[in-house]
Enzyme design. Structure first.
Site, PDB file in Angstrom:
ATOM      1  N   ARG A 162       0.811  -1.226   0.000  1.00 20.09           N
ATOM      2  CA  ARG A 162       0.000   0.000   0.000  1.00 20.09           C
ATOM      3  C   ARG A 162       0.847   1.280   0.000  1.00 20.09           C
ATOM      4  NH1 ARG A 162      -3.270  -3.391  -0.751  1.00 20.09           N
ATOM      5  NH2 ARG A 162      -5.421  -3.401  -0.062  1.00 20.09           N
ATOM      6  N   SER A 236     -10.796  -0.263   2.961  1.00 16.56           N
ATOM      7  CA  SER A 236     -10.108  -0.416   4.251  1.00 16.56           C
ATOM      8  C   SER A 236      -9.654   0.951   4.745  1.00 16.56           C
ATOM      9  CB  SER A 236      -8.875  -1.296   4.096  1.00 16.56           C
ATOM     10  OG  SER A 236      -9.216  -2.554   3.580  1.00 16.56           O
ATOM     11  N   GLU A 332      -4.905   3.871   5.934  1.00 16.22           N
ATOM     12  CA  GLU A 332      -4.646   3.540   4.529  1.00 16.22           C
ATOM     13  C   GLU A 332      -5.230   4.649   3.656  1.00 16.22           C
ATOM     14  OE1 GLU A 332      -5.567   1.102   0.781  1.00 16.22           O
ATOM     15  OE2 GLU A 332      -6.921   2.193   2.039  1.00 16.22           O
TER      16      GLU A 332
END
Ligand code: EPU
Length: 337
Positions: A162, A236, A332
């Site tokens: 990520r 998320s 995130e």
């Protein structure tokens, strides 16, 4: 006022908390480089793509910029693979489905991820055992202050879980304009993620094709994740934390069912959704914000939430997870205060 500049523009966001942008620049490949040096540089705008993975805590923003071009072209066509260039404004999921229709494979596990092509490399989008970095050849950008163009090879992008070089502060004025992908003409379906395996067992499909994988993942995502068109969310909210094996083993003494995924000899990754769920937050509501009742890692706009409601809920969860497990969850989602 130019055709590229919108004043007091209201942009809808993934969380469905609209943001008023005082100066909103929308540029494409034909934009004259003098616009960057003469106007855009003065305002140091935030680069926001289509704002699907952003949480705007305040209700307005001084300036923002987005790249709107969305054409896709075949750069090279070989027997076994093809090199495809897409402009950054192209919708990611549409791109995945168009590539599948052209029998080009490698990104089918990333079906239905919201956002644009330009956002994909920034956070190295990933799901169901694949990351976009696996298929990227290069990323083209321009410096929004100078209009200068750069090309980053895959290695120069420094992809990790990520993350990429484009998340680093020093690179925050680089606007992604095009991404080059290398896609295979040979299918190598990856169906070993637990939810995907279960899906095919239930459907009694033994040798799924890449097309089956995309359909399975679309079905799984529709069950587990709220549709951002209906319930505001950005997927998320936190990353899955990476912790040392020692810390994991001491946590296991107290929480024997805590899952883990291997990372390297010293570390494991654990599901933040499990930590949040097992702290009793699934379905929890805070002001207008909430925790999704089918996936605790997803924060939602449950009823007319403000960006601040969602932000406060995220801080509450972060604090309580830290108190309970000694782990600080890292967002995130891109948060703009
Ligand atoms: N879990 C729970 N309760 C929950 C949610 C999860 O106990 O409410 C536990 C379960 O043990 C489950 C495990 O967490 O087996 C993993 O859950 P899941 O398979 O749903 O995946 P995730 O780790 O929560 C990650 C990505 C998702 C991606 C899925 C599938 C991150 C931060 N998230 O979620 O990506 O779709 O895997 O690959 O890595 C996104 O980035 O926005 C996103 C949705």
């Amino acid at each position: 006022m130019t055709e590229h500049l919108h004043h007091d523009f209201t942009l809808s966001t993934g969380f469905k908390t609209p943001i008023l942008i005082e100066r909103y620049f929308v540029v494409n490949d034909q934009t004259d480089s003098s616009l960057f040096t003469d106007q855009i540089a003065k305002y140091n705008p935030h680069i926001i793509g289509d704002a699907t993975n952003y949480l705007f805590v305040s209700e307005s923003l001084k300036s923002a910029i987005t790249y709107s071009g969305n054409s896709v072209s075949i750069l090279s066509d070989y027997d076994t693979h093809a090199i495809i260039r897409s402009e950054a404004g192209k919708n990611w999921h549409e791109f995945v489905m168009e590539m599948l229709n052209m029998h080009l494979y490698g990104i089918e596990n990333l079906a239905l991820i919201p956002g644009t092509i330009g956002a994909a490399p920034v956070q190295n989008i990933g799901a169901y055992g694949k990351e976009v970095a696996d298929t990227i050849l290069s990323v083209h950008c321009l410096n929004v202050s100078t209009g200068e163009k750069y090309v980053f090879s895959k290695d120069e992008c420094q992809f990790s879980y990520r993350s990429s070089i484009f998340k680093k502060h020093d690179y925050s004025n680089l606007l992604i304009t095009h991404v080059d992908f290398i896609l295979s003409k040979v299918q190598s379906p990856k169906a070993d993620y637990p939810d995907v395996e279960t899906f095919f067992i239930e459907k009694q499909i033994t040798n799924p094709s890449s097309h089956d994988i995309a359909q399975a993942i679309i079905a799984i995502r529709r069950i587990k994740l709220p549709d951002p068109q209906i319930i505001g969310n950005a997927g998320s909210f936190f990353k899955n934390p990476v912790i040392s094996i020692e810390t994991f083993q001491s946590l296991l003494l107290e929480y024997p069912t805590l899952p883990s995924y291997p990372v390297d000899d010293l570390n494991v990754k654990i599901p933040a959704g499990w930590l949040i769920d097992n702290s009793g937050y699934k379905g929890f509501r805070y002001k207008g914000a909430g925790v999704h009742d089918k996936q605790a890692l997803v924060l939602i706009n449950s009823h007319n939430a403000t960006g601040r409601d969602i932000y406060e809920l995220s801080l509450l969860i972060q604090h309580n997870i830290h108190q309970r497990f000694g782990i600080m969850l890292e967002p995130e989602v891109n948060i703009l205060l």
